[in-house]
Design a protein around this motif. Structure first.
Motif, short mmCIF file in Angstrom:
data_model
loop_
_atom_site.label_atom_id
_atom_site.label_comp_id
_atom_site.label_asym_id
_atom_site.label_seq_id
_atom_site.Cartn_x
_atom_site.Cartn_y
_atom_site.Cartn_z
N GLN A 1 18.46 41.91 14.04
CA GLN A 1 18.93 41.11 15.88
C GLN A 1 20.35 41.07 15.57
O GLN A 1 20.40 40.40 14.97
N GLY A 2 21.17 41.20 16.86
CA GLY A 2 22.60 41.69 17.22
C GLY A 2 22.98 40.23 18.09
O GLY A 2 22.04 40.07 18.33
N VAL A 3 24.06 40.44 18.44
CA VAL A 3 24.27 39.74 19.33
C VAL A 3 26.19 40.72 19.72
O VAL A 3 26.66 40.44 18.70
N LEU A 4 25.72 40.47 21.20
CA LEU A 4 27.08 41.49 21.48
C LEU A 4 27.72 40.59 22.43
O LEU A 4 27.45 39.33 22.89
N LEU A 5 28.92 39.96 21.24
CA LEU A 5 30.10 38.56 21.63
C LEU A 5 30.42 39.60 22.66
O LEU A 5 31.57 40.34 22.93
N MET B 1 28.88 33.92 29.77
CA MET B 1 28.75 33.48 28.17
C MET B 1 28.99 33.47 27.20
O MET B 1 29.41 34.69 27.72
N ASP B 2 28.75 33.67 25.95
CA ASP B 2 29.89 33.91 25.12
C ASP B 2 29.27 34.98 23.77
O ASP B 2 29.58 35.56 23.17
N GLY B 3 27.36 35.39 24.42
CA GLY B 3 26.96 36.25 23.61
C GLY B 3 25.74 36.73 24.56
O GLY B 3 25.12 36.12 24.88
N ILE B 4 25.49 37.69 23.91
CA ILE B 4 23.60 37.92 24.84
C ILE B 4 22.81 38.90 23.27
O ILE B 4 23.81 40.12 22.40
N SER B 5 21.84 38.12 22.82
CA SER B 5 21.07 38.68 21.63
C SER B 5 19.68 39.58 22.04
O SER B 5 19.40 38.91 22.87
N GLY C 1 33.09 43.74 25.79
CA GLY C 1 31.77 42.72 23.89
C GLY C 1 32.23 43.73 22.72
O GLY C 1 32.84 44.63 22.55
N LYS C 2 31.35 43.14 22.00
CA LYS C 2 31.68 43.68 19.76
C LYS C 2 30.39 43.24 19.78
O LYS C 2 30.09 41.52 19.94
N VAL C 3 29.62 44.01 19.55
CA VAL C 3 27.87 44.26 18.64
C VAL C 3 28.63 43.75 17.10
O VAL C 3 29.28 44.04 16.11
#
Length: 292
Positions: free
Chosen positions: A140-144, A202-206, A222-224
């Motif tokens: 599970q990641g986050v796109l920042l 948003m600050d991120g997507i998960s 963004g950055k993963v």
């Protein structure tokens, strides 16, 4: 999608699919034992080799399956692995188009021999079968958003951190528990989540990280990252649930060999390059390569 592979039951309880996360959840079709074993004659390793074809279920959903509309050719990690498996068998890989929601029923009906990148869940395992060995791993990641710098879940667990998820998915359920103090926004689809991300809401997507990589490629920003501690899950390949387990068992050996020798990772990286994505900037699908 932590999970242990010490026995078959532990593996079969691990994971839910990312990427086409919400769509894949619909494929938990359950059958009675009699109907699940109805296609026994065509579900063995000998039957596939005698036929000279490996029938591979394919359904649109990157990076697993992608059809070039101009050429009609299939690409992606799932298709690439199917081609590699067929080569080992000395047979021809044949795509059989399906949908994620219908794939389990199609396997039961004997329409194809395997559906790659389908996670083993308890409900699916009542209807179809899975090798013990995992096909690959995702986290599970986050796109920042640009300018946001965090490395752990704890750093996001504050009211001022706004994070988006796709409603009803595994990441949604996990984030609800993991980040109780964060501001969570839920959307019906990854595309709608991405639109809100572009709008600066948003600050991120998960999501699970291969799906995030494809989303980042479309959004071009963004950055993963894979936040610590890692939330990891294995993916698998579904096959017909028949009494003759020769196909399931051989496939497991093959998938384990491809994974251990780096072939699965290379197929993934080749597809990323094909779609114009830098593999070096993308988290691997081998958990041994993740930073602990």
């Amino acid at each position: 999608m932590t999970e242990q592979l010490g026995n078959r039951r532990a593996f079969l309880t691990a994971g839910s699919l990312m990427g086409a996360t919400a769509a894949l959840a619909a494929s938990s079709v359950v059958a009675t034992p009699g109907s699940a074993l109805a296609q026994d004659a065509g579900g063995s390793l000998k039957a596939i080799r005698d036929r000279g074809e490996l029938r591979i279920g394919v359904a649109p959903g990157e990076p697993w399956f992608y059809k070039d509309q101009r050429s009609g050719e299939w690409y992606g990690l799932g298709w690439g692995l199917g081609v590699a498996v067929a080569k080992e068998l000395g047979v021809k890989p044949v795509p059989v188009e399906t949908t994620w929601g219908n794939a389990v029923a199609a396997l039961q009906a004997g329409q194809f021999d395997v559906m790659f990148t389908m996670d083993a869940t308890p409900q699916r395992a009542l209807a179809v079968d899975f090798p013990v060995q995992p096909m690959f791993w995702y986290a599970q990641g986050v796109l920042l958003a640009d300018g946001v710098s965090v490395t752990s879940w704890e750093e996001m667990n504050k009211p001022e951190f706004r994070i988006g998820v796709v409603l009803g998915t595994s990441p949604d359920r996990d984030i609800t528990v993991r980040l109780p103090k964060a501001t969570i926004e839920r959307f019906p689809s990854a595309d709608e989540t991405g639109a809100a991300f572009i709008a600066g809401r948003m600050d991120g997507i998960s999501l699970f990280h291969p799906a995030l990589v494809m989303l980042q490629s479309r959004l071009k920003r963004g950055k993963v990252i894979l936040p610590q501690p890692l939330r990891e899950s294995p993916s698998s390949a579904a096959v017909p649930n028949v009494a003759d387990k020769s196909w399931r068992d051989w496939l497991g050996v093959c998938l384990a060999y491809f994974y251990a020798t780096g072939q699965t990772q290379k197929i993934f990286e080749d597809y990323l390059a094909f779609r114009g994505i830098d593999p070096a900037a993308t988290p691997a699908i081998m958990r041994e390569r993740w930073k602990s």
